[in-house]
Structure formats: structure tokens, C-alpha cells
Motif scaffolding. Structure first.
Motif, PDB file in Angstrom:
ATOM      1  N   LEU A  23      -2.114   6.995 -10.083  1.00  0.00           N
ATOM      2  CA  LEU A  23      -2.358   5.285  -9.710  1.00  0.00           C
ATOM      3  C   LEU A  23      -1.209   4.280  -9.211  1.00  0.00           C
ATOM      4  O   LEU A  23      -1.167   4.211  -8.513  1.00  0.00           O
ATOM      5  CB  LEU A  23      -3.780   5.256  -9.717  1.00  0.00           C
ATOM      6  N   ASP A  24      -0.829   4.457 -10.917  1.00  0.00           N
ATOM      7  CA  ASP A  24       0.256   3.340 -10.488  1.00  0.00           C
ATOM      8  C   ASP A  24       1.547   3.351 -10.874  1.00  0.00           C
ATOM      9  O   ASP A  24       2.003   2.299 -10.337  1.00  0.00           O
ATOM     10  CB  ASP A  24      -0.186   2.818 -12.128  1.00  0.00           C
ATOM     11  N   THR A  25       1.872   5.187 -10.583  1.00  0.00           N
ATOM     12  CA  THR A  25       3.005   5.029 -10.447  1.00  0.00           C
ATOM     13  C   THR A  25       2.962   6.134  -9.182  1.00  0.00           C
ATOM     14  O   THR A  25       3.460   7.481  -8.946  1.00  0.00           O
ATOM     15  CB  THR A  25       3.737   5.440 -11.114  1.00  0.00           C
ATOM     16  N   PRO A  26       2.715   6.459  -8.053  1.00  0.00           N
ATOM     17  CA  PRO A  26       1.664   6.751  -6.823  1.00  0.00           C
ATOM     18  C   PRO A  26       3.567   7.477  -6.471  1.00  0.00           C
ATOM     19  O   PRO A  26       4.990   7.090  -7.234  1.00  0.00           O
ATOM     20  CB  PRO A  26       1.671   6.334  -5.991  1.00  0.00           C
ATOM     21  N   PHE A  27       2.947   9.029  -5.504  1.00  0.00           N
ATOM     22  CA  PHE A  27       4.041   9.740  -4.529  1.00  0.00           C
ATOM     23  C   PHE A  27       4.886   8.318  -3.993  1.00  0.00           C
ATOM     24  O   PHE A  27       5.985   8.555  -3.576  1.00  0.00           O
ATOM     25  CB  PHE A  27       3.375  10.510  -4.140  1.00  0.00           C
ATOM     26  N   LYS A  28       3.513   8.032  -3.090  1.00  0.00           N
ATOM     27  CA  LYS A  28       4.307   7.148  -2.016  1.00  0.00           C
ATOM     28  C   LYS A  28       3.753   5.889  -1.677  1.00  0.00           C
ATOM     29  O   LYS A  28       2.194   6.300  -2.434  1.00  0.00           O
ATOM     30  CB  LYS A  28       4.760   7.613  -0.663  1.00  0.00           C
ATOM     31  N   PRO A  29       4.575   4.662  -1.871  1.00  0.00           N
ATOM     32  CA  PRO A  29       3.284   3.271  -1.831  1.00  0.00           C
ATOM     33  C   PRO A  29       2.309   3.323  -0.812  1.00  0.00           C
ATOM     34  O   PRO A  29       1.149   2.436  -0.841  1.00  0.00           O
ATOM     35  CB  PRO A  29       4.595   2.448  -1.869  1.00  0.00           C
ATOM     36  N   ALA A  30       2.527   3.662   0.166  1.00  0.00           N
ATOM     37  CA  ALA A  30       1.487   3.065   1.730  1.00  0.00           C
ATOM     38  C   ALA A  30       0.986   4.939   2.198  1.00  0.00           C
ATOM     39  O   ALA A  30       1.794   5.862   1.898  1.00  0.00           O
ATOM     40  CB  ALA A  30       2.636   3.388   2.845  1.00  0.00           C
TER      41      ALA A  30
END
Length: 579
Positions: free
Chosen positions: A372-379
Motif C-alpha cells: 500500500l505504501d509503494t503501490p503499482f499505480k497511485p490512482a
């Protein structure tokens, strides 16, 4: 009726109204059923579990559900229940024309009528291709018996020329590559058999996998329902457990409405965001909530999912497929990653809370499921847009869009329906450039009818030849969950219902601002009123049958495109006997 009569009836099985009678009706119900070899003890107080099967050879994704039903049946017997399988109309997106969405509400009526009119105490819904999931849930919700859903599961990963290829997503890519002259027709054809190489539904995070996964978030399916491959033995084991659990749910009196609460729907919205799930989830969840009378609106998609990034590196937003997702930990692992954003007290068909269900979940591959803190895409969520072009809302999937097009201003190029689009999109003299906004209308619930998956308009050939791979596209249609691009969908009200989309003219300036949640037609209000005065009323070409009923009663996309007279459940009342 005395208080004692109430006490005697409160634990009575619904099926006892049929099989527990000691009169001529009971004779008929039991005797005719016995011609299938059922023994007398089956009618002596055992919970009757209906296996609602959307199996059909015309629905390839559901072609293996006949076999899966046998595993459900075994589970019901193992728990001391009486399983009875029945068919309902099936919906296969790959074959049906013009779109299965036209028939989603019809199937829901089939499911509701089949459950309500028969001696059933609980139901297992067997579903697969995407509209069979919401249709079955909607119909069952209107009766509100103890119900559990089992999906058929995704196909094994496609493989072609040493790389993975995904249902729908790569079909679109290959088609555009052929149009651009980058792929031969022979290569296109050779990929065909390599893509769909086992039983099951699309193995991308399209609508089928999205809805199967969201059923875990809703709590209406067992853990792992979303991602176990169709041909994996663990899918059969899950079906067995669902049959067994359905009997327990009847004994515990756990109804659909006990599971499908507002908290469950908000959990599903957050899960959809983390998965980068299909925009079609919007109309399906809204319609399902409407059947139950749950307070849940289009704005909840934006509010609940807005701060949830996309964690799943899956096509069409990423590169992996459902088989990889399953081995990486599947839906339970994603739910665990976003657990602090969920209502973990929500109940599930397991009889445990969602928090208890996902308590031991782990991620096994961080290239497939990101933290969750370094996601695949922010949106990750569904963005809901409003403005004078979509006063009742429109949606876009940011994780599948091009970032530099999320704020855009361009002149409109309008297509008045699919025939106009097909006639002009390949024109080498089409007046278009990379800033143009492609607008397709008359493809909404009433207009097509059925709101077909054609909202991701093809990029004009002249732009493909220049290397342009994405453009802003706006329509009142839907798009496949396997599709991608900067595509604004579900514009409401639709053009056929007199919405502002009907007033757009080629050359008008349109402003898209996804971060600002705005969709604006830059035309003065008095000019729009002049255009509205000239607008011819929509006339449906359908004068009979289901299509006529649908067009006359379908609601708009912002409330789920259900039929107006189906909204709100009516419970599990037992129809009266004939006299």
C-alpha cells in the motif's frame, strides 16, 4: 394464529410448504420429484439447496459449470442437505449480440422467479461470464434467501511466442497493431488458439474476474473465489465447500441481506480500486444495492475508492494475469494490504467477519501485488466526473488511462452511434489530431439499447499511423473490463434520454479534468438551450418483446441501469398454491 403457532413455525423450512404437507398437494410435490430417484428421507426436513446454474455451451466461459455443479451437490449432501440443480438463461459476452448487458435484468428476473416459485431454502449461484454474476446476485437478492456464490474461475494464462497474452486486452492491442501495419493477419490468427487454452472466463482483470473478486470483498463468496483458475482442483474443492456451507447458512438463517450491507458495498469499492477493477462494477454494484434497498450511490465509488491506489499489476492496467495473481496471494492478500481502509466487522457467508477471513493472508510475489505504501499505480479507484456534459455523472478508470491526458482540452469529433463510427473511423481524410476528443453517443441503456461495450472507440487510422496510441474518448456506452485508455464512460443522462451529450457538435471544445472531477462542454447555456429546442425526441425501433419492455423501463447508468419496477426487494414469500 396463536403465539404457540408462531413458535412452531419460526424454525420451519421454507421447503416444508411444499414437501411437508400431508394433503394432495404434498402428494403431488413429493411423488413427481420421486420420479428422479429421490428417496423419501430427502423430503423429511432436510434443507433444500437450489444450485442455480448459468451453464451453457453458448457461453464459453461457463461451459464447465455443469461439472462444477456436481461438486456443489456433493457438498450439500455431505452437510445433510437436499441439492436440486436448475438452469437459468446464460449470458456469454463473446457470442451474444448486441450485448449481454441488454439481458442482465432479464436473467435477474429468471433467477428471481425460479428461486421464489420453487421449494428452496437456500441457493448456490454458479456464475462465470461477467453479466451472469450481477444478474444472478440481483435476482437472488430480490428473494433474500441464504445464498452463496461460486464463480467458474479464470482460464489459464495465454501463451504466444514465448510471452503471456491476456483475454480481451491483447485482442485490442493486436487489432490496433494490424491496423497500424505492425502485425500481419497471419500472426493475428495464430494468436487466436494460444489465448483461450482452457475452460474458464477471461484471465485478465476484466469484468468477469473483477466481479468474481468483488464477491469476496462483498462477503457473498468464499475466500479465493476470485482467482483460483477454472481447471485447478482447488476450484472444485471451493464448490464443494460452498455446497456444504449453504446448508449451514440455512440452519443459521443467514440471508443475503445480512451479508450485503452498506459496509460490504464500500469494502467492495475499495477492493475494486486496489485491483484496478472494471468500470462495469459501477453499474452492477449500484443495481445490486438497489435490489436490496441499501443506501449506496455513484458518489460512493469516488469517495470510498479515491484514496486507494492500484496494488495489482494485472492486465489491462499492468502485465500479469489471474493465474499469477492467484499464486501471488489473490484477493485475500489484497484485502489484507488495505485492511486498515476496510470495515473488518462486515459479516461474510463463512459466518465469520471479513477481518477473520483475511487474518492469515500473505503476499507471495511483490511484482504482482504491491504494498500500500509503494503501490503499482497511485490512482486505482473509479473517478466520478460531473459537469454540464454529465450532470448525473460519468466515470473513468485512472489506472488504465494515459497520465498526460487526465487534464485535457480539445475540440469534439462526434459520432452518432456505432454505424456512424464504423463508417468514418478509417477515413484517411478524417479531420482529427492528437488533441481531438472523440465523442460517441446514442449507445447508452436506451439508445443502443443495452449500453454496449463500445465506449473505447478505436483510435482513428490516421492517428495510429502517426504513432498516437491513446486519445480522450467520451461516450454514454460502457467498455470491456479488459480494455484500457483515457476513456470517459456511462455519461448520464445518456443522449437518447435527452442528456447534454445529444447537444454536442463537432468542433465544440470539451474540457476533461480528472483530478478536479470535471467534464465540461465549453458552450454558452443559451446556445445549449437553442440546440435542445431543435433536438428530435428519441424513438425506439423496438415495438415488441423484451427489448420494448427494457427501453420503456430501464433506468440510467448512474443508478445501475436496472428496470424501475425491479428496484427494492420483496423477500422470500411463498407463492400461494393453485386452487
Amino acid at each position: 394464529m396463536s403465539d404457540r403457532d408462531d413458535d412452531d413455525n419460526k424454525d420451519k423450512l421454507r421447503s416444508a410448504e411444499w414437501f411437508g404437507r400431508q394433503d394432495s398437494y404434498g402428494f403431488i410435490y413429493r411423488s413427481w420429484m420421486k420420479n428422479q430417484g429421490h428417496t423419501a428421507d430427502m423430503f423429511q426436513g432436510k434443507p433444500v439447496i437450489g444450485i442455480c446454474n448459468t451453464w451453457s455451451e453458448l457461453t464459453p466461459c461457463n461451459g464447465h459449470l455443469r461439472m462444477l455443479a456436481d461438486h456443489v451437490r456433493r457438498g450439500v449432501y455431505a452437510a445433510g442437505g437436499f441439492p436440486l440443480e436448475f438452469p437459468v438463461t446464460s449470458l456469454g459476452e463473446s457470442n451474444m449480440r448486441p450485448t449481454t448487458m441488454l439481458f442482465r435484468n432479464l436473467v435477474s428476473m429468471d433467477v428471481e422467479a425460479s428461486i421464489r416459485s420453487n421449494p428452496l431454502d437456500g441457493v448456490v449461484l454458479l456464475v462465470g461470464c461477467d453479466k451472469t454474476t450481477p444478474a444472478s446476485l440481483m435476482g437472488a437478492a430480490s428473494v433474500d434467501l441464504p445464498t452463496i456464490l461460486v464463480s467458474g474461475g479464470p482460464m489459464l494464462s495465454g501463451r504466444w511466442k514465448g510471452r503471456q497474452i491476456g483475454s480481451g486486452t491483447d485482442v485490442i492491442r493486436f487489432k490496433e497493431a494490424v491496423r497500424a501495419g505492425e502485425m500481419s493477419v497471419d500472426e493475428f490468427m495464430s494468436a487466436e488458439a494460444a489465448m483461450s487454452r482452457s475452460a474458464g472466463s477471461c484471465m485478465t482483470m476484466g469484468t468477469a474476474s473483477t466481479m468474481a473478486s468483488l464477491c469476496e470483498g462483498l462477503g457473498i463468496a468464499l475466500p479465493e473465489n476470485g482467482a483460483i483458475p477454472a481447471v485447478d482442483a482447488r476450484r472444485q474443492a471451493l464448490a464443494f465447500e460452498a455446497g456444504r456451507r449453504a446448508v449451514a447458512m440455512v440452519r443459521e438463517k443467514q440471508r443475503m441481506s445480512d451479508v450485503l450491507t452498506r459496509a460490504a458495498f464500500l469494502n467492495a469499492v475499495r477492493l475494486n480500486a486496489a485491483l484496478g477493477g472494471s468500470t462495469n462494477a459501477v453499474v452492477h454494484l449500484l443495481a445490486l444495492a438497489g435490489r436490496l434497498g441499501v443506501q449506496f450511490t455513484l458518489d460512493d465509488f469516488d469517495a470510498a475508492g479515491r484514496d486507494i491506489p492500484c496494488l495489482a499489476n494485472l492486465m489491462p492496467s499492468g502485465k500479469y494475469l489471474m493465474e499469477d495473481f492467484f499464486h501471488a496471494g489473490g484477493v485475500p492478500a489484497v484485502l489484507a494490504e488495505i485492511s486498515d481502509r476496510l470495515d473488518l466487522s462486515a459479516t461474510t457467508v463463512t459466518g465469520r467477519t471479513l477481518g477473520a477471513v483475511i487474518g492469515g493472508a500473505e503476499v507471495h510475489d511483490r511484482d504482482v501485488i504491491f504494498p500500500l505504501d509503494t503501490p503499482f499505480k497511485p490512482a486505482g479507484g473509479i473517478a466520478v466526473l460531473r459537469g454540464n456534459l454529465a450532470p448525473d455523472g460519468a466515470v473513468i478508470k485512472p489506472s488504465a488511462a494515459t497520465e498526460n491526458l487526465m487534464v485535457h482540452r480539445g475540440r469534439a469529433l462526434v459520432f452518432d452511434g456505432p454505424d456512424d463510427l464504423k463508417a468514418r473511423i478509417e477515413d484517411p481524410d478524417l479531420d482529427v489530431d492528437e488533441t481531438t476528443v472523440l465523442v460517441l453517443r446514442n449507445c447508452g441503456p436506451k439508445g443502443y439499447p443495452g449500453m454496449a461495450e463500445i465506449g473505447n472507440l478505436p483510435i482513428p487510422r490516421v492517428m495510429l499511423e502517426k504513432g498516437v496510441l491513446d486519445m480522450v474518448r467520451i461516450s454514454d456506452a460502457r467498455m470491456s473490463g479488459t480494455a484500457y485508455g483515457t476513456v470517459v464512460l456511462h455519461v448520464a443522462p445518456e443522449a437518447a434520454a435527452g442528456g447534454p451529450l445529444a447537444l454536442v457538435e463537432t468542433g465544440d471544445m470539451i474540457e476533461l479534468d480528472v483530478p478536479g472531477r470535471r467534464l465540461h462542454l465549453d458552450i454558452a447555456e443559451d446556445e445549449l438551450e437553442r440546440r435542445r429546442a431543435r433536438l428530435a425526441p428519441f424513438v425506439s425501433p423496438y415495438g415488441r418483446g423484451w427489448e420494448r419492455l427494457y427501453v420503456e423501463h430501464v433506468q440510467q447508468a448512474d443508478t445501475g441501469a436496472d428496470l424501475d419496477f425491479l428496484v427494492g426487494g420483496s423477500g422470500d414469500y411463498v407463492p400461494r398454491v393453485s386452487h
